[in-house]
Enzyme design. Structure first.
Site, PDB file in Angstrom:
ATOM      1  N   HIS A   2      44.037 -61.511 -21.196  1.00  0.00           N
ATOM      2  CA  HIS A   2      45.101 -60.847 -21.722  1.00  0.00           C
ATOM      3  C   HIS A   2      46.559 -61.670 -21.780  1.00  0.00           C
ATOM      4  O   HIS A   2      47.231 -61.808 -22.678  1.00  0.00           O
ATOM      5  CB  HIS A   2      45.461 -59.665 -21.038  1.00  0.00           C
ATOM      6  CG  HIS A   2      44.062 -58.694 -20.922  1.00  0.00           C
ATOM      7  ND1 HIS A   2      43.412 -58.445 -22.078  1.00  0.00           N
ATOM      8  CD2 HIS A   2      43.523 -57.910 -20.047  1.00  0.00           C
ATOM      9  CE1 HIS A   2      42.470 -57.410 -21.783  1.00  0.00           C
ATOM     10  NE2 HIS A   2      42.642 -57.144 -20.480  1.00  0.00           N
TER      11      HIS A   2
ATOM     12  N   ARG B 255      39.652 -60.987 -15.740  1.00  0.00           N
ATOM     13  CA  ARG B 255      39.725 -60.676 -17.361  1.00  0.00           C
ATOM     14  C   ARG B 255      41.482 -60.701 -17.585  1.00  0.00           C
ATOM     15  O   ARG B 255      41.901 -60.896 -18.668  1.00  0.00           O
ATOM     16  CB  ARG B 255      39.389 -59.088 -17.446  1.00  0.00           C
ATOM     17  CG  ARG B 255      37.898 -59.095 -17.204  1.00  0.00           C
ATOM     18  CD  ARG B 255      37.439 -57.438 -17.291  1.00  0.00           C
ATOM     19  NE  ARG B 255      38.076 -57.000 -18.457  1.00  0.00           N
ATOM     20  CZ  ARG B 255      37.468 -56.887 -19.752  1.00  0.00           C
ATOM     21  NH1 ARG B 255      36.608 -57.699 -19.878  1.00  0.00           N
ATOM     22  NH2 ARG B 255      37.955 -56.245 -20.902  1.00  0.00           N
TER      23      ARG B 255
ATOM     24  N   LEU C 134      60.399 -58.877 -40.800  1.00  0.00           N
ATOM     25  CA  LEU C 134      59.037 -58.520 -40.763  1.00  0.00           C
ATOM     26  C   LEU C 134      59.030 -57.207 -39.481  1.00  0.00           C
ATOM     27  O   LEU C 134      59.766 -57.241 -38.849  1.00  0.00           O
ATOM     28  CB  LEU C 134      58.111 -59.438 -40.170  1.00  0.00           C
ATOM     29  CG  LEU C 134      56.696 -59.531 -39.724  1.00  0.00           C
ATOM     30  CD1 LEU C 134      55.442 -60.457 -39.986  1.00  0.00           C
ATOM     31  CD2 LEU C 134      56.246 -58.681 -38.352  1.00  0.00           C
TER      32      LEU C 134
ATOM     33  N   ARG D 128      39.940 -58.561 -37.095  1.00  0.00           N
ATOM     34  CA  ARG D 128      39.425 -58.426 -35.753  1.00  0.00           C
ATOM     35  C   ARG D 128      38.737 -59.702 -35.292  1.00  0.00           C
ATOM     36  O   ARG D 128      38.197 -60.131 -36.033  1.00  0.00           O
ATOM     37  CB  ARG D 128      38.572 -57.363 -35.614  1.00  0.00           C
ATOM     38  CG  ARG D 128      37.796 -56.902 -34.305  1.00  0.00           C
ATOM     39  CD  ARG D 128      36.996 -55.874 -34.080  1.00  0.00           C
ATOM     40  NE  ARG D 128      36.881 -55.757 -32.605  1.00  0.00           N
ATOM     41  CZ  ARG D 128      36.711 -54.482 -32.076  1.00  0.00           C
ATOM     42  NH1 ARG D 128      36.858 -53.341 -33.084  1.00  0.00           N
ATOM     43  NH2 ARG D 128      36.546 -54.335 -30.858  1.00  0.00           N
TER      44      ARG D 128
ATOM     45  N   SER E 271      44.987 -48.979 -26.391  1.00  0.00           N
ATOM     46  CA  SER E 271      44.337 -47.872 -26.926  1.00  0.00           C
ATOM     47  C   SER E 271      44.141 -46.546 -26.217  1.00  0.00           C
ATOM     48  O   SER E 271      44.224 -46.663 -24.824  1.00  0.00           O
ATOM     49  CB  SER E 271      43.073 -47.913 -27.616  1.00  0.00           C
ATOM     50  OG  SER E 271      41.980 -48.052 -26.662  1.00  0.00           O
ATOM     51  N   THR E 272      44.029 -45.267 -26.644  1.00  0.00           N
ATOM     52  CA  THR E 272      43.971 -44.222 -25.844  1.00  0.00           C
ATOM     53  C   THR E 272      42.718 -44.035 -25.203  1.00  0.00           C
ATOM     54  O   THR E 272      42.416 -43.361 -24.174  1.00  0.00           O
ATOM     55  CB  THR E 272      44.022 -43.009 -26.968  1.00  0.00           C
ATOM     56  OG1 THR E 272      43.318 -43.098 -27.972  1.00  0.00           O
ATOM     57  CG2 THR E 272      45.445 -42.667 -27.286  1.00  0.00           C
TER      58      THR E 272
ATOM     59  N   ASP F 126      40.754 -58.687 -30.021  1.00  0.00           N
ATOM     60  CA  ASP F 126      39.562 -58.676 -28.983  1.00  0.00           C
ATOM     61  C   ASP F 126      39.196 -59.905 -28.624  1.00  0.00           C
ATOM     62  O   ASP F 126      39.130 -60.873 -29.316  1.00  0.00           O
ATOM     63  CB  ASP F 126      38.375 -57.848 -29.783  1.00  0.00           C
ATOM     64  CG  ASP F 126      37.489 -57.302 -28.981  1.00  0.00           C
ATOM     65  OD1 ASP F 126      37.747 -57.199 -27.859  1.00  0.00           O
ATOM     66  OD2 ASP F 126      36.345 -56.849 -29.500  1.00  0.00           O
ATOM     67  N   GLY F 127      38.692 -59.775 -27.417  1.00  0.00           N
ATOM     68  CA  GLY F 127      37.595 -61.078 -26.980  1.00  0.00           C
ATOM     69  C   GLY F 127      38.600 -61.783 -25.522  1.00  0.00           C
ATOM     70  O   GLY F 127      38.078 -62.832 -25.138  1.00  0.00           O
ATOM     71  N   ASN F 128      39.886 -60.769 -25.174  1.00  0.00           N
ATOM     72  CA  ASN F 128      40.319 -61.492 -24.204  1.00  0.00           C
ATOM     73  C   ASN F 128      39.448 -61.565 -22.691  1.00  0.00           C
ATOM     74  O   ASN F 128      39.496 -62.641 -21.897  1.00  0.00           O
ATOM     75  CB  ASN F 128      41.646 -60.542 -23.817  1.00  0.00           C
ATOM     76  CG  ASN F 128      42.488 -60.616 -24.778  1.00  0.00           C
ATOM     77  OD1 ASN F 128      42.484 -61.496 -25.905  1.00  0.00           O
ATOM     78  ND2 ASN F 128      43.401 -59.633 -25.041  1.00  0.00           N
TER      79      ASN F 128
ATOM     80  N   GLU G  97      40.976 -54.394 -46.426  1.00  0.00           N
ATOM     81  CA  GLU G  97      40.195 -55.537 -46.806  1.00  0.00           C
ATOM     82  C   GLU G  97      39.714 -55.954 -45.325  1.00  0.00           C
ATOM     83  O   GLU G  97      40.711 -56.270 -44.483  1.00  0.00           O
ATOM     84  CB  GLU G  97      40.626 -56.508 -47.598  1.00  0.00           C
ATOM     85  CG  GLU G  97      40.513 -56.382 -49.035  1.00  0.00           C
ATOM     86  CD  GLU G  97      39.413 -55.774 -49.633  1.00  0.00           C
ATOM     87  OE1 GLU G  97      38.246 -56.287 -49.224  1.00  0.00           O
ATOM     88  OE2 GLU G  97      39.470 -54.894 -50.380  1.00  0.00           O
TER      89      GLU G  97
ATOM     90  N   TRP H 192      36.813 -64.513 -23.225  1.00  0.00           N
ATOM     91  CA  TRP H 192      37.443 -65.766 -22.958  1.00  0.00           C
ATOM     92  C   TRP H 192      37.714 -65.952 -21.480  1.00  0.00           C
ATOM     93  O   TRP H 192      37.536 -67.256 -21.107  1.00  0.00           O
ATOM     94  CB  TRP H 192      38.688 -65.483 -23.732  1.00  0.00           C
ATOM     95  CG  TRP H 192      39.752 -66.967 -23.742  1.00  0.00           C
ATOM     96  CD1 TRP H 192      39.644 -67.833 -24.801  1.00  0.00           C
ATOM     97  CD2 TRP H 192      40.647 -67.344 -22.899  1.00  0.00           C
ATOM     98  NE1 TRP H 192      40.207 -68.885 -24.591  1.00  0.00           N
ATOM     99  CE2 TRP H 192      41.077 -68.491 -23.355  1.00  0.00           C
ATOM    100  CE3 TRP H 192      40.980 -67.003 -21.606  1.00  0.00           C
ATOM    101  CZ2 TRP H 192      42.262 -69.282 -22.684  1.00  0.00           C
ATOM    102  CZ3 TRP H 192      41.854 -67.798 -21.026  1.00  0.00           C
ATOM    103  CH2 TRP H 192      42.521 -69.028 -21.474  1.00  0.00           C
TER     104      TRP H 192
END
Ligand code: FPP
Length: 251
Positions: free
Chosen positions: A48, A44, A142, A199, A76-77, A31-33, A218, A36
């Site tokens: 990204h 915007r 990974l 986040r 996200s949806t 979050d925060g693109n 956590e 920034w």
């Protein structure tokens, strides 16, 4: 041949962690693109674009310390509610990032998996995700879950619908429904529970990301905008995670 991650450009090396304090699965809300970009007088979308390098630096830093699974919330949806221009940008951007990065992920031994709903998602995005999935299917350094057109409630509703259909068709008995059975109906049944939910941008909410998988995660909220994140931020979050006392409902 699998290659080792390149060290961070600053030369920073990971802190020494005991293996038992390393989270297995880290969820990332990038979050925060927008903020920034705004701070720099840029559109915007530039935020990204700057976020791409952050994600892949975090992946390399995760490999360096032995994290086995990362889930990145790429679209996200609920993101369909953004302006048509931003939605169009994000679709094309996701498609291009997956294409651009798949060989690098493969060289690092990363398995790429798509998690999300096909409905509404651009066919070209699905195609790139499936190509990356196929190319990297045998990798096990990974797993990178690219959550594209993903929503936690959508995932649970889709699972409940498919399960109800199987009950209706007599394939499963209501009395045999357990959590273990339900998981088989989720978008990605093989996904492990989230250990560390990270986040960026200082916002402290989960925004419909992996609710089923994060019940004992956590939470670490970092006061930094996503494009400014790199692997050192991940390592700091793991240092914080290592201090937590996880009880999973036990005394
Ligand atoms: C949040 O920033 C981020 C998203 C809506 C998801 C898109 C994430 C990226 C493009 C990062 C990198 C992803 C890939 C696929 C490499 P925001 O727009 O909500 O920022 P704001 O809260 O400051 O407006």
């Amino acid at each position: 041949m699998i290659r080792q991650p390149k060290p961070h450009r600053s030369g920073a090396l990971p802190p020494k962690f005991a293996p038992e304090v390393i989270p297995h699965h880290v969820a990332l809300v990038m979050d925060g693109n927008g903020r920034w970009a705004q701070e720099r007088g840029l559109p915007r979308t530039a935020g990204h674009e700057a976020g791409e390098a952050a994600l892949f630096d975090v992946v390399e830093g995760a490999i360096e310390i032995g994290i086995k699974e990362i889930s990145a919330f790429a679209f996200s949806t609920e993101n369909w509610r953004r302006s048509p221009d931003e939605v169009k940008f994000l679709m094309g951007f996701n498609r291009d990032v997956i294409r651009r990065r798949r060989d690098e992920m493969n060289e690092l031994g990363v398995r790429v998996r798509w998690v999300g709903r096909p409905k509404k998602l651009w066919t070209s995005v699905i195609k790139e995700l499936e190509t990356a999935e196929k190319l990297t299917a045998d990798n096990d350094v990974l797993t990178l879950n690219m959550c594209v057109n993903y929503g936690g409630r959508a995932e649970i509703v889709d699972a409940a619908t498919a399960l109800a259909q199987d009950v209706k068709e007599g394939k499963i008995d209501v009395s045999s429904i357990t959590e273990k059975v339900f998981i088989k109906y989720l978008d990605e049944p093989k996904m492990s529970d989230v250990d560390l939910f990270l986040r960026s941008s200082g916002e402290m909410r989960t925004s419909n990301f992996l609710p089923w998988q994060s019940v004992y995660a956590e939470m670490v909220f970092m006061d930094i905008l996503w494009p400014d994140v790199d692997r050192r931020v991940l390592w700091r979050a793991v240092e914080e995670y290592a201090l937590r006392n996880r009880r999973f409902g036990k005394a």
